[in-house]
Motif scaffolding. Structure first.
Motif, PDB file in Angstrom:
ATOM      1  N   LEU A 126       0.833  -1.198   0.000  1.00 44.52           N
ATOM      2  CA  LEU A 126       0.000   0.000   0.000  1.00 44.52           C
ATOM      3  C   LEU A 126       0.870   1.252   0.000  1.00 44.52           C
ATOM      4  O   LEU A 126       0.603   2.212  -0.744  1.00 44.52           O
ATOM      5  N   GLN A 127       1.901   1.270   0.834  1.00 41.90           N
ATOM      6  CA  GLN A 127       2.815   2.407   0.848  1.00 41.90           C
ATOM      7  C   GLN A 127       3.439   2.628  -0.528  1.00 41.90           C
ATOM      8  O   GLN A 127       3.521   3.765  -1.015  1.00 41.90           O
ATOM      9  N   GLU A 128       3.890   1.551  -1.158  1.00 39.47           N
ATOM     10  CA  GLU A 128       4.487   1.658  -2.487  1.00 39.47           C
ATOM     11  C   GLU A 128       3.463   2.178  -3.498  1.00 39.47           C
ATOM     12  O   GLU A 128       3.787   3.009  -4.360  1.00 39.47           O
ATOM     13  N   PHE A 129       2.232   1.700  -3.394  1.00 41.33           N
ATOM     14  CA  PHE A 129       1.156   2.112  -4.303  1.00 41.33           C
ATOM     15  C   PHE A 129       0.935   3.620  -4.225  1.00 41.33           C
ATOM     16  O   PHE A 129       0.775   4.303  -5.242  1.00 41.33           O
ATOM     17  N   VAL A 130       0.888   4.142  -3.028  1.00 38.92           N
ATOM     18  CA  VAL A 130       0.623   5.571  -2.828  1.00 38.92           C
ATOM     19  C   VAL A 130       1.740   6.432  -3.403  1.00 38.92           C
ATOM     20  O   VAL A 130       1.491   7.504  -3.972  1.00 38.92           O
ATOM     21  N   LEU A 131       2.975   5.964  -3.307  1.00 37.32           N
ATOM     22  CA  LEU A 131       4.124   6.778  -3.697  1.00 37.32           C
ATOM     23  C   LEU A 131       4.613   6.519  -5.120  1.00 37.32           C
ATOM     24  O   LEU A 131       5.417   7.295  -5.653  1.00 37.32           O
ATOM     25  N   ALA A 132       4.145   5.436  -5.750  1.00 36.54           N
ATOM     26  CA  ALA A 132       4.674   5.038  -7.057  1.00 36.54           C
ATOM     27  C   ALA A 132       4.257   6.004  -8.168  1.00 36.54           C
ATOM     28  O   ALA A 132       3.163   6.579  -8.150  1.00 36.54           O
ATOM     29  N   LYS A 133       5.130   6.148  -9.168  1.00 35.09           N
ATOM     30  CA  LYS A 133       4.774   6.920 -10.359  1.00 35.09           C
ATOM     31  C   LYS A 133       3.671   6.196 -11.127  1.00 35.09           C
ATOM     32  O   LYS A 133       2.760   6.819 -11.668  1.00 35.09           O
ATOM     33  N   ASP A 134       3.766   4.885 -11.193  1.00 31.55           N
ATOM     34  CA  ASP A 134       2.748   4.067 -11.853  1.00 31.55           C
ATOM     35  C   ASP A 134       2.265   3.012 -10.869  1.00 31.55           C
ATOM     36  O   ASP A 134       2.882   1.964 -10.714  1.00 31.55           O
ATOM     37  N   PRO A 135       1.141   3.245 -10.198  1.00 33.23           N
ATOM     38  CA  PRO A 135       0.672   2.303  -9.171  1.00 33.23           C
ATOM     39  C   PRO A 135       0.307   0.932  -9.732  1.00 33.23           C
ATOM     40  O   PRO A 135       0.326  -0.055  -8.998  1.00 33.23           O
ATOM     41  N   GLN A 136       0.008   0.849 -11.026  1.00 34.57           N
ATOM     42  CA  GLN A 136      -0.330  -0.446 -11.613  1.00 34.57           C
ATOM     43  C   GLN A 136       0.839  -1.419 -11.507  1.00 34.57           C
ATOM     44  O   GLN A 136       0.643  -2.628 -11.321  1.00 34.57           O
ATOM     45  N   THR A 137       2.065  -0.912 -11.611  1.00 36.29           N
ATOM     46  CA  THR A 137       3.235  -1.793 -11.508  1.00 36.29           C
ATOM     47  C   THR A 137       3.326  -2.423 -10.126  1.00 36.29           C
ATOM     48  O   THR A 137       3.821  -3.549  -9.979  1.00 36.29           O
ATOM     49  N   VAL A 138       2.854  -1.723  -9.116  1.00 40.72           N
ATOM     50  CA  VAL A 138       2.862  -2.259  -7.751  1.00 40.72           C
ATOM     51  C   VAL A 138       1.864  -3.400  -7.648  1.00 40.72           C
ATOM     52  O   VAL A 138       2.156  -4.458  -7.071  1.00 40.72           O
ATOM     53  N   LEU A 139       0.679  -3.220  -8.216  1.00 39.15           N
ATOM     54  CA  LEU A 139      -0.323  -4.287  -8.200  1.00 39.15           C
ATOM     55  C   LEU A 139       0.162  -5.499  -8.986  1.00 39.15           C
ATOM     56  O   LEU A 139      -0.069  -6.644  -8.582  1.00 39.15           O
ATOM     57  N   ASP A 140       0.840  -5.255 -10.095  1.00 41.54           N
ATOM     58  CA  ASP A 140       1.363  -6.367 -10.897  1.00 41.54           C
ATOM     59  C   ASP A 140       2.372  -7.189 -10.089  1.00 41.54           C
ATOM     60  O   ASP A 140       2.345  -8.433 -10.118  1.00 41.54           O
ATOM     61  N   LYS A 141       3.242  -6.497  -9.387  1.00 38.87           N
ATOM     62  CA  LYS A 141       4.244  -7.184  -8.567  1.00 38.87           C
ATOM     63  C   LYS A 141       3.583  -7.961  -7.433  1.00 38.87           C
ATOM     64  O   LYS A 141       3.968  -9.105  -7.132  1.00 38.87           O
ATOM     65  N   LEU A 142       2.589  -7.376  -6.842  1.00 38.33           N
ATOM     66  CA  LEU A 142       1.863  -8.019  -5.742  1.00 38.33           C
ATOM     67  C   LEU A 142       1.133  -9.263  -6.235  1.00 38.33           C
ATOM     68  O   LEU A 142       1.169 -10.327  -5.600  1.00 38.33           O
ATOM     69  N   ASN A 143       0.461  -9.162  -7.372  1.00 41.29           N
ATOM     70  CA  ASN A 143      -0.244 -10.316  -7.924  1.00 41.29           C
ATOM     71  C   ASN A 143       0.705 -11.440  -8.305  1.00 41.29           C
ATOM     72  O   ASN A 143       0.385 -12.628  -8.131  1.00 41.29           O
ATOM     73  N   LYS A 144       1.869 -11.091  -8.812  1.00 43.65           N
ATOM     74  CA  LYS A 144       2.861 -12.113  -9.177  1.00 43.65           C
ATOM     75  C   LYS A 144       3.301 -12.878  -7.934  1.00 43.65           C
ATOM     76  O   LYS A 144       3.403 -14.122  -7.965  1.00 43.65           O
ATOM     77  N   GLN A 145       3.532 -12.168  -6.846  1.00 42.36           N
ATOM     78  CA  GLN A 145       3.937 -12.819  -5.602  1.00 42.36           C
ATOM     79  C   GLN A 145       2.815 -13.698  -5.064  1.00 42.36           C
ATOM     80  O   GLN A 145       3.055 -14.807  -4.577  1.00 42.36           O
ATOM     81  N   TRP A 146       1.597 -13.211  -5.163  1.00 43.95           N
ATOM     82  CA  TRP A 146       0.439 -13.983  -4.690  1.00 43.95           C
ATOM     83  C   TRP A 146       0.258 -15.257  -5.520  1.00 43.95           C
ATOM     84  O   TRP A 146       0.055 -16.346  -4.970  1.00 43.95           O
ATOM     85  N   ALA A 147       0.305 -15.125  -6.850  1.00 51.17           N
ATOM     86  CA  ALA A 147       0.095 -16.270  -7.741  1.00 51.17           C
ATOM     87  C   ALA A 147       1.146 -17.354  -7.506  1.00 51.17           C
ATOM     88  O   ALA A 147       0.831 -18.556  -7.531  1.00 51.17           O
ATOM     89  N   LYS A 148       2.369 -16.959  -7.288  1.00 50.15           N
ATOM     90  CA  LYS A 148       3.438 -17.923  -7.046  1.00 50.15           C
ATOM     91  C   LYS A 148       3.158 -18.703  -5.754  1.00 50.15           C
ATOM     92  O   LYS A 148       3.311 -19.948  -5.715  1.00 50.15           O
ATOM     93  N   ALA A 149       2.765 -18.002  -4.706  1.00 52.36           N
ATOM     94  CA  ALA A 149       2.462 -18.673  -3.434  1.00 52.36           C
ATOM     95  C   ALA A 149       1.229 -19.560  -3.577  1.00 52.36           C
ATOM     96  O   ALA A 149       1.179 -20.676  -3.042  1.00 52.36           O
ATOM     97  N   LYS A 150       0.230 -19.092  -4.293  1.00 49.47           N
ATOM     98  CA  LYS A 150      -0.997 -19.862  -4.492  1.00 49.47           C
ATOM     99  C   LYS A 150      -0.686 -21.179  -5.195  1.00 49.47           C
ATOM    100  O   LYS A 150      -1.222 -22.241  -4.849  1.00 49.47           O
ATOM    101  N   SER A 151       0.195 -21.111  -6.190  1.00 50.43           N
ATOM    102  CA  SER A 151       0.576 -22.301  -6.919  1.00 50.43           C
ATOM    103  C   SER A 151       1.299 -23.304  -6.033  1.00 50.43           C
ATOM    104  O   SER A 151       1.055 -24.508  -6.100  1.00 50.43           O
ATOM    105  N   SER A 152       2.149 -22.814  -5.166  1.00 51.22           N
ATOM    106  CA  SER A 152       2.915 -23.710  -4.284  1.00 51.22           C
ATOM    107  C   SER A 152       2.023 -24.366  -3.243  1.00 51.22           C
ATOM    108  O   SER A 152       2.213 -25.527  -2.882  1.00 51.22           O
ATOM    109  N   VAL A 153       1.029 -23.652  -2.749  1.00 48.97           N
ATOM    110  CA  VAL A 153       0.118 -24.178  -1.727  1.00 48.97           C
ATOM    111  C   VAL A 153      -0.839 -25.201  -2.332  1.00 48.97           C
ATOM    112  O   VAL A 153      -1.225 -26.189  -1.706  1.00 48.97           O
ATOM    113  N   SER A 154      -1.197 -24.985  -3.586  1.00 47.57           N
ATOM    114  CA  SER A 154      -2.192 -25.832  -4.254  1.00 47.57           C
ATOM    115  C   SER A 154      -1.625 -27.159  -4.717  1.00 47.57           C
ATOM    116  O   SER A 154      -2.362 -28.072  -5.075  1.00 47.57           O
ATOM    117  N   LYS A 155      -0.300 -27.301  -4.738  1.00 50.48           N
ATOM    118  CA  LYS A 155       0.331 -28.533  -5.214  1.00 50.48           C
ATOM    119  C   LYS A 155       0.068 -29.689  -4.251  1.00 50.48           C
ATOM    120  O   LYS A 155       0.003 -29.481  -3.055  1.00 50.48           O
TER     121      LYS A 155
END
Length: 435
Positions: free
Chosen positions: A406-435
């Motif tokens: 959230l802090q990064e989102f507020v301060l970022a020049k392009d907040p979408q890049t922060v969401l993209d990074k967050l989703n990538k981290q989430w998807a990777k963890a989701k994949s590992s848990v689902s195995k």
């Protein structure tokens, strides 16, 4: 599953709950004969099997501000009721991290506070069931920290989240009506700024006060409190048009309009309470628990108000209804005395009044007048439901610090890049848990 309470039902409940008079519980110290022929219950015994209440009990807490003050009084009062018990209070900073480490190590006190970071299925490994504590009435959120029909956590108090404001600051800025829409809120904040008052204390640097933007504002925007659970259903739970993107964008807008601290990277939590009390800041977006802390820092109670946060321009006000930390009892600790302490904290300590909480006992009335003001705006209350073990497991695997993103989102020049990074981290963890 989480549920939205109807306006009518909650209004009735909350009006009953929020009447500004002292609550009554039915606890007493009488010796009562047991119906099953067992020994009578006294203050020295536990009525869940006749175990003697004695020995040492340690309580791990986040309330460092109460050490040497209220906790000193609590110790005296509790030990007077249970003369065979020695109670100790251990208060620590960075409580969530510290408590998780202590629990994982197996070396943790008799009574500990637990939050959302432990899957309910894990409770039997660490904690004793608390269903046999003889509370004097129904308690709120009794099923939230339960597993296989057994309760492992008791709420230490409950709260809603909204705008805590300094009435004198509002008067100085010429604000004559409480904002009912998001645009009206921005306009009120601008009036405060024009009057030389910093509109909103975000405590951006301290990060933990931003939790409202991660958990509560998304609940208000979506009209449901299950957004953290629903993350388990997708690889991309953080989107600009979703509840997180909308919530975080409001805080970003406040920052871009210079309606937060002049330097959000040097904000100070303890100082902010004094500044809100003195009217240097106009508002907080926090729970009702902060109201008494503002008053303790020099504000008159009648100068501090509380209203629902308008998250959109619909004119329809919503508010979460949340438990705070939950008391849990170490299954390998002094269980009888620890349970007696949990009961005492809920029914007799007065902690909920000190902390400005909605009481855990459902029939007990809050003494906080600001809660009555809040309820007068007739918000739709949305009650927090149980966490989803899959979502919790993914969150733990991802080690996502949502406040940091959230802090990064507020301060970022392009907040979408922060969401993209967050989703990538989430998807990777989701994949590992689902195995």
């Amino acid at each position: 599953m989480k549920k939205s309470l109807s306006l009518f039902l909650v209004s009735v409940i909350m009006l009953t709950m929020l009447v500004a008079c002292g609550g009554k519980d039915n606890a007493n110290n009488e010796v009562k004969p047991a119906d099953d022929g067992k020994a009578p219950v006294t203050e020295a015994t536990n009525n869940t099997g006749g175990e003697e209440i004695k020995g040492k009990v340690t309580f791990l807490t986040q309330r460092t501000d109460m050490v040497g003050k209220e906790f000193k009084e609590y110790k005296k009062r509790f030990e007077e009721k249970y003369p065979g018990v020695e109670i100790q209070f251990e208060a620590v900073l960075d409580y969530e991290k510290t408590s998780k480490v202590r629990i994982a190590s197996g070396k943790y006190p008799d009574v500990i506070l637990i939050g959302p970071g432990i899957a309910n299925s894990e409770f039997p490994k660490y904690f004793a069931p608390l269903d046999d504590i003889p509370f004097s009435g129904d308690i709120r959120f009794k099923d939230l920290k339960a597993f296989e029909g057994k309760m492992y956590g008791v709420s230490s108090g409950n709260s809603t989240v909204g705008i805590v404001y300094n009435k004198k600051a509002f008067a100085k800025a010429g604000i004559t009506a409480i904002p009912k829409t998001l645009d009206e809120f921005y306009a009120a904040a601008q009036k405060l700024k024009d009057a030389g008052i910093i509109p909103l204390a975000s405590n951006f640097k301290d990060k933990w006060p931003l939790d409202a933007w991660v958990y509560d504002v998304p609940t208000m925007i979506g009209g449901a409190s299950d957004h953290q659970n629903k993350r388990a259903e997708t690889d991309t739970p953080y989107t600009m048009d979703g509840v997180y993107g909308q919530s975080w964008s409001i805080l970003r807008t406040l920052h871009e309009k210079d309606l937060l601290e002049k330097d959000i990277n040097s904000s100070n939590w303890e100082k902010s309470k004094k500044d809100v009390a003195q009217g240097k800041f106009g508002m907080y977006l926090l729970g009702n628990w902060v109201i008494n802390q503002v008053i303790e820092n020099g504000a008159a109670s009648e100068d501090i108000g509380f209203f629902p946060f308008p998250v959109d321009n619909s004119g329809s006000l919503k508010a979460p209804l949340n438990p705070d930390w939950f008391y849990a009892v170490n299954k390998d600790g002094n269980v009888p005395a620890a349970k007696a302490f949990v009961k005492w904290m809920v029914e007799e300590s007065g902690y909920e009044d000190f902390a400005g909480f909605i009481p855990t006992l459902a029939a007990k009335e809050s003494k906080l007048p600001q809660l009555a003001e809040f309820n007068s705006y007739n918000p739709q209350f949305i009650e927090l439901g149980a966490s989803n073990d899959l979502a919790t497991s993914i969150q733990n695997a991802a080690q996502i610090d949502q406040g940091k993103f959230l802090q990064e989102f507020v301060l970022a020049k392009d907040p979408q890049t922060v969401l993209d990074k967050l989703n990538k981290q989430w998807a990777k963890a989701k994949s590992s848990v689902s195995k």
